[in-house]
Design a protein around this motif. Structure first.
Motif, PDB file in Angstrom:
ATOM      1  N   HIS A  16       0.831  -1.205   0.000  1.00 42.34           N
ATOM      2  CA  HIS A  16       0.000   0.000   0.000  1.00 42.34           C
ATOM      3  C   HIS A  16       0.869   1.260   0.000  1.00 42.34           C
ATOM      4  O   HIS A  16       2.103   1.169   0.002  1.00 42.34           O
ATOM      5  N   VAL A  17       0.223   2.411   0.004  1.00 40.53           N
ATOM      6  CA  VAL A  17       0.939   3.685  -0.120  1.00 40.53           C
ATOM      7  C   VAL A  17       1.926   3.924   1.023  1.00 40.53           C
ATOM      8  O   VAL A  17       2.950   4.571   0.836  1.00 40.53           O
ATOM      9  N   GLY A  18       1.657   3.393   2.192  1.00 41.39           N
ATOM     10  CA  GLY A  18       2.604   3.523   3.300  1.00 41.39           C
ATOM     11  C   GLY A  18       3.926   2.842   2.977  1.00 41.39           C
ATOM     12  O   GLY A  18       4.999   3.378   3.268  1.00 41.39           O
ATOM     13  N   HIS A  19       3.845   1.667   2.372  1.00 40.12           N
ATOM     14  CA  HIS A  19       5.068   0.972   1.947  1.00 40.12           C
ATOM     15  C   HIS A  19       5.806   1.806   0.903  1.00 40.12           C
ATOM     16  O   HIS A  19       7.023   1.973   0.962  1.00 40.12           O
ATOM     17  N   LEU A  20       5.060   2.311  -0.059  1.00 37.36           N
ATOM     18  CA  LEU A  20       5.656   3.127  -1.114  1.00 37.36           C
ATOM     19  C   LEU A  20       6.323   4.365  -0.523  1.00 37.36           C
ATOM     20  O   LEU A  20       7.444   4.727  -0.913  1.00 37.36           O
ATOM     21  N   ASN A  21       5.670   5.010   0.430  1.00 40.92           N
ATOM     22  CA  ASN A  21       6.235   6.203   1.068  1.00 40.92           C
ATOM     23  C   ASN A  21       7.559   5.892   1.769  1.00 40.92           C
ATOM     24  O   ASN A  21       8.523   6.656   1.650  1.00 40.92           O
ATOM     25  N   ILE A  22       7.596   4.791   2.505  1.00 45.22           N
ATOM     26  CA  ILE A  22       8.834   4.414   3.203  1.00 45.22           C
ATOM     27  C   ILE A  22       9.957   4.209   2.193  1.00 45.22           C
ATOM     28  O   ILE A  22      11.072   4.703   2.359  1.00 45.22           O
ATOM     29  N   LEU A  23       9.674   3.475   1.125  1.00 44.64           N
ATOM     30  CA  LEU A  23      10.711   3.198   0.120  1.00 44.64           C
ATOM     31  C   LEU A  23      11.150   4.474  -0.593  1.00 44.64           C
ATOM     32  O   LEU A  23      12.347   4.679  -0.834  1.00 44.64           O
ATOM     33  N   ARG A  24      10.206   5.345  -0.906  1.00 46.16           N
ATOM     34  CA  ARG A  24      10.541   6.620  -1.572  1.00 46.16           C
ATOM     35  C   ARG A  24      11.428   7.474  -0.671  1.00 46.16           C
ATOM     36  O   ARG A  24      12.469   7.983  -1.087  1.00 46.16           O
ATOM     37  N   HIS A  25      11.007   7.637   0.586  1.00 41.41           N
ATOM     38  CA  HIS A  25      11.777   8.468   1.523  1.00 41.41           C
ATOM     39  C   HIS A  25      13.149   7.853   1.808  1.00 41.41           C
ATOM     40  O   HIS A  25      14.147   8.566   1.900  1.00 41.41           O
ATOM     41  N   ALA A  26      13.184   6.532   1.928  1.00 46.26           N
ATOM     42  CA  ALA A  26      14.458   5.860   2.198  1.00 46.26           C
ATOM     43  C   ALA A  26      15.426   6.087   1.039  1.00 46.26           C
ATOM     44  O   ALA A  26      16.591   6.438   1.247  1.00 46.26           O
ATOM     45  N   ARG A  27      14.944   5.908  -0.170  1.00 48.51           N
ATOM     46  CA  ARG A  27      15.817   6.053  -1.359  1.00 48.51           C
ATOM     47  C   ARG A  27      16.359   7.472  -1.483  1.00 48.51           C
ATOM     48  O   ARG A  27      17.477   7.678  -1.946  1.00 48.51           O
ATOM     49  N   SER A  28      15.590   8.445  -1.024  1.00 50.37           N
ATOM     50  CA  SER A  28      16.055   9.831  -1.109  1.00 50.37           C
ATOM     51  C   SER A  28      17.185  10.114  -0.109  1.00 50.37           C
ATOM     52  O   SER A  28      17.848  11.139  -0.208  1.00 50.37           O
ATOM     53  N   ARG A  29      17.425   9.180   0.822  1.00 51.69           N
ATOM     54  CA  ARG A  29      18.437   9.396   1.859  1.00 51.69           C
ATOM     55  C   ARG A  29      19.632   8.464   1.741  1.00 51.69           C
ATOM     56  O   ARG A  29      20.417   8.344   2.673  1.00 51.69           O
ATOM     57  N   SER A  64      10.016  -4.492  -8.000  1.00 54.30           N
ATOM     58  CA  SER A  64       9.535  -3.718  -9.145  1.00 54.30           C
ATOM     59  C   SER A  64       9.348  -2.234  -8.852  1.00 54.30           C
ATOM     60  O   SER A  64       9.114  -1.445  -9.763  1.00 54.30           O
ATOM     61  N   VAL A  65       9.446  -1.849  -7.604  1.00 55.29           N
ATOM     62  CA  VAL A  65       9.302  -0.441  -7.231  1.00 55.29           C
ATOM     63  C   VAL A  65      10.561   0.314  -7.670  1.00 55.29           C
ATOM     64  O   VAL A  65      11.680  -0.105  -7.362  1.00 55.29           O
ATOM     65  N   ARG A  66      10.380   1.410  -8.360  1.00 53.99           N
ATOM     66  CA  ARG A  66      11.527   2.109  -8.951  1.00 53.99           C
ATOM     67  C   ARG A  66      12.519   2.666  -7.934  1.00 53.99           C
ATOM     68  O   ARG A  66      13.661   2.943  -8.277  1.00 53.99           O
ATOM     69  N   PHE A  67      12.116   2.831  -6.686  1.00 58.51           N
ATOM     70  CA  PHE A  67      13.016   3.360  -5.660  1.00 58.51           C
ATOM     71  C   PHE A  67      13.949   2.288  -5.104  1.00 58.51           C
ATOM     72  O   PHE A  67      14.906   2.594  -4.410  1.00 58.51           O
ATOM     73  N   VAL A  68      13.657   1.031  -5.392  1.00 55.99           N
ATOM     74  CA  VAL A  68      14.402  -0.106  -4.838  1.00 55.99           C
ATOM     75  C   VAL A  68      15.473  -0.551  -5.838  1.00 55.99           C
ATOM     76  O   VAL A  68      15.169  -0.847  -6.981  1.00 55.99           O
TER      77      VAL A  68
END
Length: 142
Positions: A16-29, A64-68
């Motif tokens: 869900h979007v919470g998972h996506l948010n964690i991965l997005r924020h993590a990748r930015s750091r 498959s998530v682009r941030f991973v």
């Protein structure tokens, strides 16, 4: 220049979007993000129930998530053992862990190997637990 490797562990059940948010924020750091996908057995041990979505499917979704940049299957409860296998510089957790016994232990353990623990905003309005509850209610009323 040294690249900063990040690690974002989770069950990632009912993605869900919470998972996506964690991965997005993590990748930015970090420069390279490894998502740790907890095995079915480890999830059952930690949460008292098996995931709805089986491990191979959760792994494929997260991969498959682009941030991973890479995905790793977590099969042991000891995060330091996982660190020995993956060798990350920073571990990301939801900020619902901050100030808890689990979070404090994580910080103490990783301080011994120089890994930074970074808490990211937890998406309060959605979680796999809430989705699971809603599904059960739908099935019970059907």
């Amino acid at each position: 220049m040294t690249r900063r490797v990040g690690y974002a562990p989770g069950v990632y059940d009912l993605f869900h979007v919470g998972h996506l948010n964690i991965l997005r924020h993590a990748r930015s750091r970090c420069d390279h993000l490894v998502a740790g996908v907890v095995s079915d057995e480890m999830a059952a041990l930690a949460k008292g129930r098996a995931p709805v979505v089986p491990l191979p499917e959760r792994l494929e979704i997260v991969r498959s998530v682009r941030f991973v940049d890479a995905a790793f299957v977590e099969t042991v409860p000891d995060k330091l053992e996982t660190w020995r296998q993956v060798r990350f510089d920073v571990i990301f957790k939801g900020d619902d862990w901050r100030g808890t016994e689990k979070g404090d232990r994580l910080e103490r353990d990783f301080a011994t190997v120089g890994v930074e623990v970074v808490y990211l905003p937890y998406t309060v309005h959605t979680s796999s637990t809430l989705l699971r509850r809603a599904l059960h209610q739908l099935l019970d009323s059907a």
